[in-house]
Design a protein around this motif. Structure first.
Motif, PDB file in Angstrom:
ATOM      1  N   LEU A 113      14.144   4.413   3.133  1.00  0.00           N
ATOM      2  CA  LEU A 113      12.873   4.308   2.417  1.00  0.00           C
ATOM      3  C   LEU A 113      13.069   3.622   1.071  1.00  0.00           C
ATOM      4  O   LEU A 113      12.319   2.704   0.704  1.00  0.00           O
TER       5      LEU A 113
ATOM      6  N   THR B 225       6.604   8.432   3.896  1.00  0.00           N
ATOM      7  CA  THR B 225       7.674   8.058   4.814  1.00  0.00           C
ATOM      8  C   THR B 225       7.714   6.544   4.992  1.00  0.00           C
ATOM      9  O   THR B 225       6.774   5.827   4.642  1.00  0.00           O
TER      10      THR B 225
ATOM     11  N   PRO C 190      17.141   8.952   5.980  1.00  0.00           N
ATOM     12  CA  PRO C 190      15.710   8.619   5.839  1.00  0.00           C
ATOM     13  C   PRO C 190      15.335   8.226   4.413  1.00  0.00           C
ATOM     14  O   PRO C 190      14.594   7.256   4.198  1.00  0.00           O
ATOM     15  N   ARG C 191      15.863   8.972   3.421  1.00  0.00           N
ATOM     16  CA  ARG C 191      15.575   8.653   2.024  1.00  0.00           C
ATOM     17  C   ARG C 191      16.211   7.324   1.638  1.00  0.00           C
ATOM     18  O   ARG C 191      15.624   6.520   0.898  1.00  0.00           O
TER      19      ARG C 191
ATOM     20  N   LYS D 204       7.540   4.603   7.562  1.00  0.00           N
ATOM     21  CA  LYS D 204       6.542   4.012   8.451  1.00  0.00           C
ATOM     22  C   LYS D 204       5.261   3.698   7.693  1.00  0.00           C
ATOM     23  O   LYS D 204       4.696   2.601   7.812  1.00  0.00           O
ATOM     24  N   GLU D 205       4.781   4.675   6.913  1.00  0.00           N
ATOM     25  CA  GLU D 205       3.545   4.474   6.149  1.00  0.00           C
ATOM     26  C   GLU D 205       3.725   3.418   5.063  1.00  0.00           C
ATOM     27  O   GLU D 205       2.823   2.626   4.787  1.00  0.00           O
TER      28      GLU D 205
ATOM     29  N   ASN E 196       2.097  10.772   2.015  1.00  0.00           N
ATOM     30  CA  ASN E 196       1.451  10.028   3.101  1.00  0.00           C
ATOM     31  C   ASN E 196      -0.067  10.040   2.994  1.00  0.00           C
ATOM     32  O   ASN E 196      -0.727   9.056   3.328  1.00  0.00           O
TER      33      ASN E 196
END
Length: 446
Positions: A230, A191, A226-227, A193-194, A140
């Motif tokens: 992404l 992540t 999550p992974r 979001k970023e 990040n």
């Protein structure tokens, strides 16, 4: 220090070294635990909050080496992300390669400190005259640095980025940023979001090599959600035809950023005079193993990237506070058990110096609460002998005065805060940070 029960007191001394979340219990009365927290970042504040909430007689003093509080909340990653800040350690890891000390090579920590107004980095003056920048790292912080380098000025002008940094970025020639990682797409540390924000950054287009993502759809079926999400976003951006809106925006973009995988830095290449970075030579790697445990192994091939700006974003590390306090230099932590410093009764630690440089604010909050709970349990069980009376801040104040150090109080900080907000208002920003500690001290002395 006020004598009322449960009151938090704020003191800052310019000669006190900071270590996020380091705590020592001092007692002034059998039933009044007096607690010293060294470091006014989130770890220190959350520890204090939990103690005061669950012990009605606790008195807490927070000490900070700078004249201003809040640590990484003030000096953290990106001015356009005031709700999320991501570093709190005192030092950064180095690349450990030839040419790392050439002009044009900086740690991401110093660069972040520069645009966020950290006093120790206010004179960094990074060279932004190259069209291409390379960020070693894919977390990040690396994305934040790239976003700040490429963001339209209209966006940055509305943040609390420092005036000097904004002026320098306004003159920046950087048009392209590569984020380089030793491993592959399944091991990136940023992540979703970023990443999404970077993909949607106005005036820029992503450079993602389709070959890096082909076939990943089947591989990620069983990875944690999550992974999976992404990776799916990276695969979509790299392999699918963009929608009309994105296609139009990317076609007119004047700046770009990309992810470069399986490359490990070997050497920073110098200009003819040997003073400035002109590029970086990297070893091409292959992966052994899979998932988070995958290792990058050199293949024998090398690759070179031309660039005049290189930022190292491969992690942070804490520094030892004092020779009397245990410290593991390899792990960069104080050896501890649930925050209890090993071999040092009455000493506790929290934050990255407790667990290493991982996680974000919510991680730090929960970790700090755990440390505070250990302290409360030790008070309850009698492990901490409150009968061993110590004077607490009265004694510290005497020592500071004998050394000519005049603590900055919380009321003093409020004066600095008000001045920064007023200056920011004139410029249409949330605040204009003071970056010189002497200027801060002069302001509160009037």
């Amino acid at each position: 220090m006020g004598s009322s029960c449960g009151r938090v007191c704020w003191k800052w001394g310019s000669r006190l070294r900071r270590l996020t979340g380091f705590s020592r219990l001092l007692s002034t009365a059998a039933l009044t635990p007096q607690i010293c927290v060294v470091g006014s970042g989130p770890a220190g504040f959350y520890t204090a909050q939990h103690l005061l909430k669950h012990h009605r007689l606790a008195q807490v003093d927070i000490y900070e080496k700078l004249p201003v509080p809040f640590g990484l909340v003030r000096f953290g990653v990106a001015p356009d992300h005031p709700e999320v800040k991501s570093y709190g350690a005192e030092d950064n890891r180095i690349l450990g390669i030839p040419g790392e000390n050439l002009s044009g090579v900086y740690s991401a920590r110093a660069f972040v400190g520069w645009y966020n107004g950290l006093p120790e980095n206010r004179d960094l003056k990074p060279d932004l005259s190259s069209e291409t920048a390379v960020v070693m790292g894919q977390g990040n912080v690396a994305l934040d640095v790239a976003r700040v380098l490429l963001s339209p000025l209209d966006i940055l002008k509305k943040t609390d980025i420092t005036e000097g940094s904004l002026a320098a970025i306004a003159c920046s020639k950087v048009k392209r940023v590569w984020l380089v990682g030793r491993r592959g797409p399944l091991q990136v540390a940023f992540t979703i979001k970023e990443l999404r924000e970077m993909i949607n950054l106005p005036g820029t287009r992503p450079l993602l090599n389709p070959a890096d993502f082909t076939g990943l759809g089947d591989v990620i079926k069983d990875v944690p959600r999550p992974r999976k999400r992404l990776t799916e976003l990276m695969v979509k951006s790299a392999l699918e035809k963009p929608g009309e809106k994105d296609a139009s925006r990317w076609a007119s973009a004047t700046k770009e950023w990309g992810l470069k995988f399986r490359c490990s830095p070997l050497e920073v290449l110098p200009t003819a005079d040997g003073k400035q970075a002109r590029g970086i030579r990297m070893a091409v790697t292959r992966l052994e193993g899979s998932g988070e445990s995958a290792r990058a192994v050199p293949t024998g091939e090398v690759e070179e990237l031309e660039c005049g700006l290189i930022l190292s974003s491969i992690g942070y590390r804490s520094l030892p506070l004092d020779s009397s306090i245990p410290f593991d230099p390899k792990l960069g932590i104080i050896p501890n058990s649930l925050g209890r410093v090993q071999g040092a009764p009455g000493l506790y630690c929290s934050g990255w110096v407790k667990r290493g440089p991982t996680g974000v604010i919510i991680t730090t909050m929960n970790d700090s609460f755990d440390t505070a709970q250990s302290m409360l349990e030790d008070l309850q069980s009698g492990v901490l002998k409150l009968s061993n009376s110590k004077e607490g801040f009265k004694s510290v104040r005497s020592i500071l005065h004998s050394r000519g150090v005049h603590p900055v109080t919380f009321s003093d900080w409020e004066k600095i805060d008000a001045a920064e907000v007023a200056r920011g208002k004139l410029a249409g920003k949330p605040r204009e940070k003071l970056v010189d500690p002497q200027e801060m001290l002069q302001l509160i002395s009037h």
